[in-house]
Design an enzyme around this catalytic site. Sequence first.
Site, PDB file in Angstrom:
ATOM      1  N   GLU A 186       3.405  -8.042   2.304  1.00  0.00           N
ATOM      2  CA  GLU A 186       3.395  -8.790   1.042  1.00  0.00           C
ATOM      3  C   GLU A 186       3.033 -10.255   1.258  1.00  0.00           C
ATOM      4  O   GLU A 186       2.419 -10.879   0.388  1.00  0.00           O
ATOM      5  CB  GLU A 186       4.744  -8.645   0.339  1.00  0.00           C
ATOM      6  N   SER A 253       1.387  11.109   9.483  1.00  0.00           N
ATOM      7  CA  SER A 253       1.741  12.496   9.770  1.00  0.00           C
ATOM      8  C   SER A 253       1.078  13.427   8.764  1.00  0.00           C
ATOM      9  O   SER A 253       0.624  13.009   7.710  1.00  0.00           O
ATOM     10  CB  SER A 253       3.262  12.667   9.714  1.00  0.00           C
ATOM     11  N   ASP A 329       6.430   1.751  -1.060  1.00  0.00           N
ATOM     12  CA  ASP A 329       6.802   0.343  -0.964  1.00  0.00           C
ATOM     13  C   ASP A 329       8.328   0.230  -0.907  1.00  0.00           C
ATOM     14  O   ASP A 329       9.009   0.500  -1.904  1.00  0.00           O
ATOM     15  CB  ASP A 329       6.264  -0.408  -2.184  1.00  0.00           C
ATOM     16  N   ASP A 332      10.625  -5.946  -0.795  1.00  0.00           N
ATOM     17  CA  ASP A 332      10.091  -7.008  -1.641  1.00  0.00           C
ATOM     18  C   ASP A 332      10.358  -8.337  -0.957  1.00  0.00           C
ATOM     19  O   ASP A 332      11.458  -8.588  -0.431  1.00  0.00           O
ATOM     20  CB  ASP A 332      10.741  -7.001  -3.028  1.00  0.00           C
TER      21      ASP A 332
END
Length: 781
Positions: A186, A253, A329, A332
Amino acid sequence: MKGIKWLLLTTVVIIFGVAVTSYFWLRLSLPLYQGEYPAAVANPVNLDRDALGYLSVSAADRNDAAYGMGFAHAQERFFQMDLARRSASGTLAELFGERALATDIERRRHRFAERAATTLTEFSAADLQILSAYSRGVNDGLASLASVPFEYHLLGADAMPWQETDSILVIYNMYLELQGKMGRDEYAMTVLRQAIPESWFQFLQQHSSDWQAAIDNSEVTPVSLPDAPYPEVLRAAGPCIECTPKDSADLGSNNMAVMGRLTSHGKAIVANDMHLTIRAPGTWYKVQLNWRQDNEWQQVTGLSLAGAPAIVVGSNGHIAWGFTNSTADWHDLIKLQLSEDGKSYLTEHGWQPLQNHYETIKIKGAEDYSLQLQETQWGPFINYGEHTFALRWVAYDNNAVNFNLLKLETTRTTEQALALGAITGIPTQNLLVADKDGNIGWTPLGPLPGRQVTDWDTAQDWSDGSNFWSANLSSEQYPRIYNPEAGVLWTANARSVGGEAYRLLGNGGYDLGARGQQIRNNLLNKGQLDEQAMHQIQLDNRALFLGRWQQLLLDVLTPEVTAEHQLAEYRLLLSQSSRYAAADDIGYTLVQQFRQQTIELLFAPLSALLEQQGSRSANLKFSLETPAWAMLQARRTDTLPAGFSDWSQLLVKAVLDSKQQLEQQHGSLQDSRWGRQNQAKIRHPLSSAIPLIGDWLNMPASEFAGDRHMPRVQLPSFGQSQRMVVAPGHEQDGILTIPAGQSGHPLSPFYRADHQYWLNEVALPFLPGPKKYQLRLVPDA
């Protein structure tokens, strides 16, 4: 002359003496595989091993089965278990000295040792019993060795007893391995977004529309090159140490599931190959657990992670399951507003003081290191470049780790398994599951945070309360796919779903999608499938992804260019390529290096920009392939890096640079076969520190087939850490192969036992073979 002979003879005798002494010294820590051993069990426990060391544990109940597995894990893998707990807790310097201090400092910021102690208090009584039994088994298994594992003698260190919290640390260590970007992605995205116009940012960071294969059939629309001129900051490279751009996520994977209506025997099949760093010994340990529960015999077979009492992937006869890393995700990065004195930060409730935590890192051979950690209400205080942030990570939540994965052992149907997604505490995985009635399904397995954040991909300010994480999503909110119309499912670390499901998961740096597309097409085009057919998909090393790059390279090599730069041999070798990532293929190497060099020339300025801000291109959340190929097709002059007048000049330079690099590395183009470029480096962690015989601990330097962006992911020390194919209720035809072997002891018959089978694509049976060794653990009166 006589003196020289005596000197040589004395040297030989000394070497022989050292070798004999070393052999008998090593034998002291060799595990006990046969006989009886008094143990802290309620009833006898049998530890049976086949010729390759595949372990079968038979016990009267699940607690004693956990004890038996812990005993065997410690016999074979205690040092590796110790490294995992130390990696998570930041105590590696106690073993390795100052060379590990920087790693320990970085790991301590997460305070996982403290979190593990808190997490343990929230375990159910049943899980605590299993964990306690496993820990006793580990310590008794360690005590059963006549000497501690040889690594501790080499390091001059003690083997510390295993605690219940250590198994939690092992799972935290998997968080670090699977979700370890720590907001660096990020930060890189934030730097890029601030440096260029929004239209170009959206173009660069788009998902690939060429290589997509979402399991819900969702598609993304390509973002065209903006009409605005290419940003000057992306044309001229500034000073940088390492301007070689790297794809954000080439690796990961593979997982496949096929409904029973599409298989030769009518059973659903799961195939799984998890891609991780490959060491000696490897990550996984093959085990079958057998115990009685509620007057019913339970059996679960598959792969365990040394340090934890669960079967991670496998089959219980009713369901079979496998994982790929979700690549969603999970972090943050939070912009902090600090007070003038730097001791407080702004929140929706006003200024709050930074919390200080003080820790001491013990360092072998040096004085203790005192460490002050600062933390916010959201997570630890962290610096990138000259900027200050807080890190919010799902691993910091109380439910990040639990032992609900154990529930898969006794789950009976696909639908029941999918319901476990929201309550299981592991680094969130793509779960594919199949049951013996022919059903299959997908869901994220692990915590999904409820999120209200303006932009998930760049750092945001949370001080006014408009950005926040709420409680984790409930089971009803989890995305699921059950019995898809096509009858097949697959995941390969690319974007798996779109729409609302994607908005719950976000993008953690998805792979390009070429692997997933190749797997999907294999599944849909092969007709009726069985275990061997699925195994062949795992081994598929066709270079479909590089097909267009090979054609581009052939187009660059016009007769004029070939003659001017003396590239006749180069072009001939290229034209002879089999279009496979085969060990003996030279043409594949040429194409792969040409692509890499082209992208490096195109995006060196981007790498320089990020490096100057304390980041790297590898941290970006997108693959450079998509914008690179679009720019190559358009060939707009304004998108050329500074120093090039036309695209032909850039492409010819990519050819010449990549050719020169290969000749310098291998001596000639004729010696640049892919196997030399892709040679195994599967090493024991201490081999480089042991003079003369250290290399003996490593696996052979074999030449590998396979590469990125194809089902057979295989690089020198990264790739298929296992290959599993199994139909629940039909395990006798299943497949299970691992690199290296079961044991971490170099004198064990199991240290290298699996390696040649894994290397040579031999499909070892999923079930353990005939018993060759039996160690019987009997209650200690």
